[in-house]
Design a protein around this motif. Structure first.
Motif, mmCIF file in Angstrom:
data_model
loop_
_atom_site.group_PDB
_atom_site.id
_atom_site.type_symbol
_atom_site.label_atom_id
_atom_site.label_comp_id
_atom_site.label_asym_id
_atom_site.label_seq_id
_atom_site.Cartn_x
_atom_site.Cartn_y
_atom_site.Cartn_z
ATOM 1 N N VAL A 112 0.810 -1.216 0.000
ATOM 2 C CA VAL A 112 0.000 0.000 0.000
ATOM 3 C C VAL A 112 0.845 1.269 0.000
ATOM 4 O O VAL A 112 1.046 1.916 1.026
ATOM 5 C CB VAL A 112 -0.985 0.017 1.193
ATOM 6 N N GLY A 113 1.319 1.638 -1.175
ATOM 7 C CA GLY A 113 2.018 2.894 -1.351
ATOM 8 C C GLY A 113 3.520 2.788 -1.195
ATOM 9 O O GLY A 113 4.064 1.803 -0.675
ATOM 10 N N SER A 276 1.760 6.593 -7.548
ATOM 11 C CA SER A 276 1.242 7.812 -6.926
ATOM 12 C C SER A 276 1.550 9.067 -7.725
ATOM 13 O O SER A 276 0.710 9.958 -7.854
ATOM 14 C CB SER A 276 1.822 7.970 -5.513
ATOM 15 N N SER A 282 -2.187 9.246 -5.571
ATOM 16 C CA SER A 282 -1.616 8.977 -4.245
ATOM 17 C C SER A 282 -2.607 8.256 -3.350
ATOM 18 O O SER A 282 -2.225 7.401 -2.545
ATOM 19 C CB SER A 282 -1.195 10.300 -3.596
ATOM 20 N N ARG A 285 -2.882 4.268 -3.153
ATOM 21 C CA ARG A 285 -1.913 3.552 -2.323
ATOM 22 C C ARG A 285 -1.388 2.284 -3.002
ATOM 23 O O ARG A 285 -1.732 1.163 -2.641
ATOM 24 C CB ARG A 285 -2.523 3.189 -0.946
#
Length: 440
Positions: A112-113, A276, A282, A285
Motif C-alpha cells: 500500500v504505497g 502515486s 496517491s 496507495r
C-alpha cells in the motif's frame, strides 16, 4: 502522577508528527484557493501530489467500472504481495515505459504505497540500528519510513553545498561513500543500505548510467544494499523543449536502474516504484518493489498481509494497465502538462533572479531563497517559510528534514494546481519577493 496509557513507542509517535508541516498544510487545505469560491485562498504547494491529468485517468477508470462486472475474486483474500494478474500487468507496464527490458512478475512485490514499500524493504534488509546512507538534500519522510518500525538510522551524505554544483548531475563519489562508511562504522553502526532517488526529490536531478554502474560495483563489493527509488521515473520534464534546452548544456540521459539490475541479478540491488506520482493517484496507495533477491520477495509475501493492497484497487488498475494505447496517450499528455507547469514556475524564478536547479523530473523545483534569511540558521529558515505563507498564501515545503548543510533552500511543488491557478500563485510569489526586496 499520570500513568501513561501508551508504550514508549506509542508515546514517541503521539509526540512526533510524520512531517513538521502537516498541521499548517491541513490549515491551508481548509482555505485552498478557488478562482470563484475562494479567490483569496491559499496555495498549498508543499506536498508531492500530481493533479495535472487526473481528469484523463478518472474518465478511463469510470469507463472500466461502467463496462465491466467486478470479478468474484475481488471479495476474497489474495497474495499479500499482489495478485498474479496485477503483478503481471505491472511487470509489462514497467518493462515498456520505465525499464525498457522485459521483467519477470516474480521479481515484484506490491503493497500500500511507496511508504509501505520503503518501510518493508528496510525492515527486511537492514537490522535495527544499522544505517542507510541518503545523498542530501532528500525526502524528509525517509527518516520515519526507515526508522519508526525498521529502526534504521539515516545518514545524510553531503555531496555538494551550492546549487551550481548540481549543473552536471548529482556529484556523488566513491570517496564520499568510503568516508561515510568509515564514519558509520566508527560510530558502532553498520552501513547497510544506500538509497538513491532518480529523478531526485527535491533537486530534480538524475543519476547517469555511468554513476549507477560505478556505485553498483562498489555496493556489491561491500555487500551493501543499493536501492534506487524511481517513484518519479516517469515524471520527466521535456528538457529538449526549445525554451528549456539552454538550461542543459550537457544533458544526462535517464536510464532506469532496472535495466542495470537485470544484467547483474544481484541480491544487493533493488528498485522502488509507485503509481502515486506518474498517475497522480496517491490516494490509491500502490507501491512496488522490484528485486532479484528471491529471499527478499519470499519474506515480503510472508509478512506483508498487513500491507496488502485492496483487491478492488488492483483489479481496477490492472484494467487500466492493459490498455497500451491509453497509456501512450496519457503519458504524452502528462509530460506536456508537466513541462508547461515547470515552464511557468521557471520563468517566474528567472524573472526574479532566484537561483534554482534545472530539473530533469519530479514534481518540484529546488530554489535558493537564502537572500531573505535574517541569519543562516534553522530558526531563520522556519521564520521565512512562515512569512511567505502568511504574506502570500503560498505554502512551500520547509527545509527541516532534507538534511542539507546549506540554509535557505526550499522546495516548491509545481503540480498542485492547474496552469491558470499556477500563474496566479506565481504572481503572488513575485509580489512577495518584490515587496521583500523593496523593504530592504
Amino acid at each position: 502522577m499520570t500513568i501513561p496509557t501508551l508504550s514508549l513507542k506509542g508515546i514517541s509517535a503521539a509526540q512526533t508528527p510524520a512531517r513538521v508541516d502537516m498541521e499548517i498544510y491541513f490549515e491551508a487545505l481548509g482555505n485552498r484557493y478557488h478562482r470563484d469560491q475562494n479567490p483569496t485562498g491559499t496555495f498549498p504547494m508543499n506536498v508531492a501530489e500530481n493533479h495535472l491529468c487526473w481528469d484523463i485517468l478518472r474518465e478511463k477508470i469510470q469507463q472500466i467500472t461502467r463496462e465491466n462486472d467486478i470479478p468474484e475474486w475481488v471479495a476474497s483474500y489474495g497474495d499479500p504481495s499482489g495478485i498474479p494478474d496485477f503483478r503481471e500487468a505491472t511487470a509489462i507496464f514497467l518493462s515498456k515505459f520505465l525499464i525498457k527490458k522485459p521483467i519477470d512478475p516474480n521479481t515484484l512485490a506490491c503493497s500500500v504505497g511507496a511508504t509501505s514499500v520503503i518501510e518493508m524493504t528496510a525492515f527486511l534488509l537492514a537490522n535495527p540500528d544499522s544505517t542507510a546512507v541518503i545523498p542530501a538534500p532528500s525526502y524528509p519522510v525517509y527518516t520515519g519510513d526507515i526508522g519508526v518500525f525498521p529502526g534504521v538510522k539515516r545518514y545524510d551524505l553531503q555531496t555538494h553545498l551550492e546549487l551550481e554544483e548540481l549543473k552536471n548531475g548529482i556529484p556523488i563519489s566513491i570517496a564520499q561513500l568510503e568516508k561515510s562508511k568509515e564514519e558509520i562504522e566508527s560510530s558502532g553502526s553498520n552501513f547497510s543500505m544506500l538509497i538513491l532517488t532518480s529523478p531526485d526529490n527535491p533537486t530534480g536531478g538524475i543519476y547517469s548510467e555511468k554513476q549507477l554502474r560505478t556505485i553498483t560495483d562498489w555496493c556489491i563489493s561491500h555487500q551493501i544494499h543499493l536501492v534506487v527509488n524511481e517513484i518519479y521515473g516517469l515524471v520527466r520534464i521535456n528538457h529538449q523543449h526549445p525554451d528549456l534546452i539552454q538550461d542543459y548544456p550537457q544533458p544526462i540521459e535517464f536510464i532506469s536502474f532496472g535495466s542495470i539490475m537485470q544484467e547483474y541479478e544481484s541480491p544487493y540491488l533493488h528498485l522502488w516504484h509507485s503509481f502515486s506520482k506518474d498517475f497522480g493517484i496517491s490516494g490509491f496507495r500502490i507501491g512496488t518493489l522490484h528485486s532479484y533477491n528471491e529471499d527478499l520477495i519470499k519474506a515480503y509475501k510472508n509478512v506483508g498481509l498487513g500491507h496488502s493492497i485492496s483487491n478492488y484497487t488492483q483489479w481496477t488498475l490492472t484494467e487500466v494497465l492493459k490498455d497500451m494505447d491509453f497509456l501512450d496517450s496519457y503519458f504524452s499528455a502528462f509530460q506536456e502538462a508537466l513541462t508547461e507547469s515547470y515552464l511557468i514556475v521557471r520563468s517566474t524564478l528567472k524573472e526574479l533572479n532566484i537561483p534554482f536547479n534545472p530539473s530533469y523530473g519530479s514534481l518540484f523545483i529546488w530554489m535558493d531563497l537564502s537572500e531573505f534569511l535574517k541569519e543562516k540558521s534553522a530558526k531563520s529558515e522556519e521564520e521565512l517559510w512562515l512569512n511567505i505563507y502568511q504574506k502570500s498564501g503560498i505554502l512551500l515545503t520547509p527545509t527541516a528534514g532534507f538534511g542539507h548543510q546549506k540554509h535557505g533552500l526550499y522546495r516548491i511543488v509545481i503540480t498542485s494546481f492547474d496552469h491558470e491557478d499556477l500563474q496566479l500563485a506565481m504572481k503572488r510569489l513575485k509580489d512577495y519577493v518584490n515587496a521583500k526586496r523593496s523593504s530592504r
